[in-house]
Design a protein around this motif. Structure first.
Motif, PDB file in Angstrom:
ATOM      1  N   ASP A  70      -7.152   0.595  -9.263  1.00 62.49           N
ATOM      2  CA  ASP A  70      -6.972   1.434  -8.076  1.00 62.49           C
ATOM      3  C   ASP A  70      -5.652   2.190  -8.190  1.00 62.49           C
ATOM      4  O   ASP A  70      -4.592   1.658  -7.859  1.00 62.49           O
ATOM      5  CB  ASP A  70      -6.991   0.583  -6.808  1.00 62.49           C
ATOM      6  N   THR A 125      -4.276   4.266  -6.468  1.00 67.61           N
ATOM      7  CA  THR A 125      -3.557   4.572  -5.222  1.00 67.61           C
ATOM      8  C   THR A 125      -2.420   3.570  -4.981  1.00 67.61           C
ATOM      9  O   THR A 125      -1.604   3.768  -4.084  1.00 67.61           O
ATOM     10  CB  THR A 125      -4.504   4.565  -4.013  1.00 67.61           C
ATOM     11  N   TYR A 126      -2.383   2.489  -5.759  1.00 72.19           N
ATOM     12  CA  TYR A 126      -1.298   1.522  -5.655  1.00 72.19           C
ATOM     13  C   TYR A 126      -0.153   1.915  -6.587  1.00 72.19           C
ATOM     14  O   TYR A 126      -0.307   2.761  -7.468  1.00 72.19           O
ATOM     15  CB  TYR A 126      -1.786   0.115  -6.006  1.00 72.19           C
ATOM     16  N   LYS A 179       0.808  -1.217   0.000  1.00 67.65           N
ATOM     17  CA  LYS A 179       0.000   0.000   0.000  1.00 67.65           C
ATOM     18  C   LYS A 179       0.852   1.282   0.000  1.00 67.65           C
ATOM     19  O   LYS A 179       0.297   2.383  -0.118  1.00 67.65           O
ATOM     20  CB  LYS A 179      -0.941   0.005   1.203  1.00 67.65           C
TER      21      LYS A 179
END
Length: 409
Positions: free
Chosen positions: A64, A66-67, A33
């Motif tokens: 996603d 955000t990865y 993450k």
């Protein structure tokens, strides 16, 4: 001097430089993450393989963003025939876990400890050492084939997206897929991996109705109790004879001791040897969705369960093409005085996506142990992730000899 000795001497020459590269990668936190850390490791790998003439394609996640980014490195050869070498950028350790357990690079004798040194940053360095040696000492073979290095950004959590991207490179011209998770040390040698269990993962959520635990207890429908019933049923489906396991790895519910909880959840990890058991297990979990068995004592509300399937790894069963490729590594080991033992492994890896397309073998990285372990309390039998330092050159040489044998068949 024969070719093997030439390779061995060259690997010894680049060993210190290779360890420096490994130190740099391990010193960067790249927990899945931690997108920034994953991308920093990716950039360092791009720069490292650029030294060998590799070009990079960077793919941000569409699912996603955000990865971190997936990285695919290619050295185009004279032939369309290609070899894929697979590693990943992420680790399981958060920055907080590293700090609280004082888990940083350290050396003790033949062991090098550090976050991701075994899983899988050491494997990435083995790939570099293999390709650098072939480029310098067998340029004819190196230039003939196209070499692809796949670096997953989300291997530890699992993602279908990486495999979909990789399939743009793996085709009927792919001679082999080589995966660089660590090899395991054995009493009389070390092992490589020819098969892995399928992995299915689920998020299970139960919804109830909250109520005061004293005055209105009869109105409450306990979501935590509903989840508990589900967990017992799920765990009872484990069958070691079949190699089928159900594991509840995380569960939580409720927020106050004096309230009937209206919400609870758990995460489920399933491992199977066969696709038939995989399909059965997936269907079994999905059947929990809908109305449950726990209801309010007043009878006007019943709990319900919500199921969400997470990314999974398909079964990679023992098969003739992987066995044939593994046997080449056994023979290469014999030439080098190494005993190599092909065997299945239960843990997941990206190799599971490729075996049906091209011969695939895993566990080709350095020899190491204690993957995903950050606690250093040897007096309690707890030790951190490590690799055996000498295995960096040893496994690189094994790979070089095996790759040559395979391509020259």
């Amino acid at each position: 001097m024969n070719k093997t000795e030439t390779y061995k001497q060259y690997l010894e020459q680049i060993e210190n430089q290779s360890f420096q590269f490994l130190y740099e990668l391990v010193n960067i936190n790249s927990q899945t993450k931690n997108a920034h850390g994953v991308n920093v490791v990716g950039k360092k790998c791009i720069d490292l393989f650029a030294l060998l003439g590799f070009t990079a394609q960077i793919f941000p996640s569409k699912i996603d963003p955000t990865y971190g980014d997936y990285v695919f490195l290619t050295h185009q050869g004279k032939s369309k025939e290609n070899i894929a070498l697979v590693s990943h950028l992420d680790t399981v350790y958060s920055e907080q876990e590293e700090k609280s357990n004082n888990f940083f690079l350290r050396e003790e004798g033949e062991r090098l400890y550090g976050p991701g040194v075994c899983d899988i940053k050491g494997g990435t360095i083995v790939i570099f050492m293999v390709l650098k040696t072939l480029k310098e000492k067998n340029p004819q073979l190196f230039e003939k084939y196209t070499w692809n290095v796949f670096l997953n950004a989300r291997e530890e959590e699992g993602t279908d997206e990486f495999a979909e991207r990789a399939m743009e490179f793996v085709n009927n011209e792919t001679k082999a897929v080589l995966v660089y998770e660590a090899g395991g040390e054995e009493v009389n040698g070390s092992n490589i991996v020819t098969a892995r269990k399928g992995v299915a993962r689920f998020y299970m959520e139960t919804i109830g109705r909250q109520a005061h635990s004293g005055t209105d207890h009869h109105r409450g429908a306990n979501a935590l109790l509903e989840l508990a019933h589900n967990i017992v049923k799920i765990e009872q489906e484990t069958c070691y004879k079949k190699g089928l396991t159900f594991n509840i790895g995380e569960a939580q519910g409720g927020i106050a001791i004096n309230r009937v909880p209206d919400h609870a959840y758990c995460y489920i990890d399933i491992r199977t040897k066969t696709q038939q058991d995989f399909d059965y297990a997936v269907d079994f979990i999905h059947k929990f969705a809908g109305k449950g068995i726990v209801k309010s004592r007043s009878g006007d509300f019943k709990c319900q369960t919500i199921i969400r399937q997470m990314p999974s790894y398909p079964c990679w069963p023992e098969n003739p093409s992987s066995d044939k490729l593994a046997n080449i590594f056994v023979k290469a080991g014999q030439d080098l005085g190494q005993q190599i033992h092909p065997k299945p492994r239960a843990g997941a890896s990206d190799g599971s996506f490729f075996w049906q397309i091209a011969p695939t073998v895993d566990g080709l990285g350095p020899i190491g142990a204690n993957d995903h372990c950050s606690i250093h309390k040897p007096e309690e039998g707890k030790e951190q992730e490590y690799i055996i330092k000498s295995s960096l050159c040893e496994r690189a040489l094994l790979n070089i000899i095996a790759i040559e044998k395979w391509l020259q068949q």
